[in-house]
Enzyme design. Sequence first.
Site, PDB file in Angstrom:
ATOM      1  N   GLY A  15      -3.999  -4.291  -4.344  1.00  0.00           N
ATOM      2  CA  GLY A  15      -4.950  -3.241  -4.681  1.00  0.00           C
ATOM      3  C   GLY A  15      -4.183  -2.007  -5.079  1.00  0.00           C
ATOM      4  O   GLY A  15      -3.418  -1.473  -4.287  1.00  0.00           O
ATOM      5  N   HIS A  16      -4.303  -1.605  -6.319  1.00  0.00           N
ATOM      6  CA  HIS A  16      -3.597  -0.413  -6.786  1.00  0.00           C
ATOM      7  C   HIS A  16      -4.609   0.650  -7.175  1.00  0.00           C
ATOM      8  O   HIS A  16      -5.481   0.410  -7.991  1.00  0.00           O
ATOM      9  CB  HIS A  16      -2.717  -0.758  -8.002  1.00  0.00           C
TER      10      HIS A  16
ATOM     11  N   LYS B  23       2.471   2.248  -5.116  1.00  0.00           N
ATOM     12  CA  LYS B  23       3.182   1.771  -6.308  1.00  0.00           C
ATOM     13  C   LYS B  23       2.373   2.004  -7.582  1.00  0.00           C
ATOM     14  O   LYS B  23       2.923   2.279  -8.641  1.00  0.00           O
ATOM     15  CB  LYS B  23       3.485   0.268  -6.178  1.00  0.00           C
TER      16      LYS B  23
ATOM     17  N   ASP C  89       0.804  -1.229   0.000  1.00  0.00           N
ATOM     18  CA  ASP C  89       0.000   0.000   0.000  1.00  0.00           C
ATOM     19  C   ASP C  89       0.834   1.275   0.000  1.00  0.00           C
ATOM     20  O   ASP C  89       0.400   2.311   0.493  1.00  0.00           O
ATOM     21  CB  ASP C  89      -0.955   0.044   1.218  1.00  0.00           C
TER      22      ASP C  89
ATOM     23  N   GLN D 271       2.237  -5.834  -3.080  1.00  0.00           N
ATOM     24  CA  GLN D 271       2.602  -5.921  -1.653  1.00  0.00           C
ATOM     25  C   GLN D 271       3.956  -5.228  -1.419  1.00  0.00           C
ATOM     26  O   GLN D 271       4.315  -4.349  -2.188  1.00  0.00           O
ATOM     27  CB  GLN D 271       2.621  -7.384  -1.170  1.00  0.00           C
TER      28      GLN D 271
ATOM     29  N   ARG E 141     -10.402  -2.487   4.765  1.00  0.00           N
ATOM     30  CA  ARG E 141     -10.031  -2.443   6.185  1.00  0.00           C
ATOM     31  C   ARG E 141      -9.228  -1.181   6.501  1.00  0.00           C
ATOM     32  O   ARG E 141      -8.455  -0.703   5.672  1.00  0.00           O
ATOM     33  CB  ARG E 141      -9.135  -3.654   6.534  1.00  0.00           C
TER      34      ARG E 141
HETATM   35  P1  IMP Z   1      -2.779 -12.637   1.728  1.00  0.00           P
HETATM   36  O1  IMP Z   1      -1.827 -12.045   0.731  1.00  0.00           O
HETATM   37  O2  IMP Z   1      -4.218 -12.411   1.355  1.00  0.00           O
HETATM   38  O3  IMP Z   1      -2.479 -14.069   2.038  1.00  0.00           O
HETATM   39  O4  IMP Z   1      -2.591 -11.838   3.108  1.00  0.00           O
HETATM   40  C1  IMP Z   1      -1.392 -11.962   3.886  1.00  0.00           C
HETATM   41  C2  IMP Z   1      -0.991 -10.625   4.495  1.00  0.00           C
HETATM   42  O5  IMP Z   1      -0.608  -9.743   3.440  1.00  0.00           O
HETATM   43  C3  IMP Z   1      -2.124  -9.899   5.238  1.00  0.00           C
HETATM   44  O6  IMP Z   1      -1.571  -9.173   6.303  1.00  0.00           O
HETATM   45  C4  IMP Z   1      -2.664  -8.931   4.196  1.00  0.00           C
HETATM   46  O7  IMP Z   1      -3.295  -7.815   4.780  1.00  0.00           O
HETATM   47  C5  IMP Z   1      -1.373  -8.549   3.491  1.00  0.00           C
HETATM   48  N1  IMP Z   1      -1.582  -8.095   2.115  1.00  0.00           N
HETATM   49  C6  IMP Z   1      -1.835  -8.832   1.021  1.00  0.00           C
HETATM   50  N2  IMP Z   1      -1.932  -8.068  -0.065  1.00  0.00           N
HETATM   51  C7  IMP Z   1      -1.724  -6.799   0.329  1.00  0.00           C
HETATM   52  C8  IMP Z   1      -1.645  -5.545  -0.348  1.00  0.00           C
HETATM   53  O8  IMP Z   1      -1.780  -5.425  -1.564  1.00  0.00           O
HETATM   54  N3  IMP Z   1      -1.409  -4.464   0.442  1.00  0.00           N
HETATM   55  C9  IMP Z   1      -1.204  -4.546   1.786  1.00  0.00           C
HETATM   56  N4  IMP Z   1      -1.249  -5.688   2.441  1.00  0.00           N
HETATM   57  C10 IMP Z   1      -1.500  -6.813   1.733  1.00  0.00           C
END
Ligand code: IMP
Length: 446
Positions: free
Chosen positions: A41-42, A17, A14, A238, A317
């Site tokens: 999420g971009h 990017k 977040d 991420q 969230r």
């Molecule tokens: P997952 O990628 O859905 O398995 O989530 C694992 C962890 O990565 C959690 O803490 C999510 O909130 C975090 N996460 C996954 N994708 C993103 C993103 O694009 N931005 C911020 N946090 C992310």
Amino acid sequence: MSTPIAVMGAQWGDEGKGKIVDLLSKDHDLVVRYQGGNNAGHTVQIGEHTHKLHLVPSGMLSGKECVLGNGTVIEPRALLDELQALPPACDRSLLRISERAHVVLCTHALLDWAAEQGSGIGTTKKGIGPAYTSKAARFGAVRMCELANERLLAEMFTRELPRVVRELMGLADHAELQRKVAMEYPGCHDGEHLLSPAKMARYYALLGRQLTSHLANTSDIVNGTIAQGKRVLFEGAQGAMLDVDHGTYPYVTSSSTTRGGVFTGSGYNGSAGLYVLGVTKAYTTRVGAGPFPTELHDAHGDALCERGHEFGTTTGRKRRCGWLDIPALRYAHGINGFDALALMKLDVLSGMEKVRVCTGYTHKGKAASAFPATTADLEMMKPVYEDLQGWKEDITGVRSFEDLPAACRSYVERIEQLIGVPVSLVSVGPERSQTIVRASIGGERI
Ligand code: IMP
């Protein structure tokens, strides 16, 4: 050959990017996503329009050829929905998907949801972890090159589904599970058996057929484009601290979000080198559970959240907010070898009396020399803060570094000094134009 640029999150995701990729993509020929899935999420703001992208590379909005590499995981229904939601002028045929990329199936999303009730990692519940688990385990996995083959899917689901259903039944309340499948995947639902192999095969083959024209050997495309002297931009999802190897394990995502992920996830052979642009906010945020040494539970944290609109693009969230964490950024730099940094959302700090940066941690009163590997150790770390003078001025209209208030310039220069990486881009608002360019990025004039 020109050196490709990788835009990579230096924090917990977040960082902004999407805006940087959007900005750089106009001078590139190919934009490549190489890891993650629709957990990302971009947000890209163009004029009055805000575009929220999850799986589709941000380069699609600038009409560039785009790739979803072998290291990504693809939820076909979500991808088709996202393609449909793109502006009408966007040429969908520009998207190439690796035939070797793995598919996120409904079983993966259900397992993520069911497991999350116990683990509390705070995942996005999109099925990302279970999809990568299946890939590594070679069980319950489907690749994009097989998705349209109904017969093959039916055989595979008949063989492997009972074990997955047993696992699901062991993790979640039966009635709740039945309700969820009936509501979210009615085309695959099979009463007491929960999921039908034949129905699932039909459902996924239908989705697969709609994506067949996009499939390609994308590593050939990436390496071929570079060999032709064209420019390639790698779009990270991420951030470094969520990397499955180097991040704050187990509170991480399931893919490689650091430099190495570019090579394994896209098939880039490295022949032209790599320029890595790290992206960080002017403060630190995190969504989901896990240690976060500089998290603020006071009015300053609320102010950062409110002024920075810190709500997740994918899940909505509220993001946890804190002062800039230099030890974490130094650690991220150690793994990635950033050539330059983009400092985002500097405007959010305007109006604060003083601005703090965490320059180090202490543990039991002693300075900690290394970034700890365990959650327990990281949770014990006490941040050491340096207070810098804040600035009152609104900086959203400033376009050159020299025109920023002196205190604001000092803040940026102190960050450069503490991390040892030049801040080449400064973002002072969500729009493309609200960007201060201090130096070229990988030889690129923006
Ligand atoms: P997952 O990628 O859905 O398995 O989530 C694992 C962890 O990565 C959690 O803490 C999510 O909130 C975090 N996460 C996954 N994708 C993103 C993103 O694009 N931005 C911020 N946090 C992310």
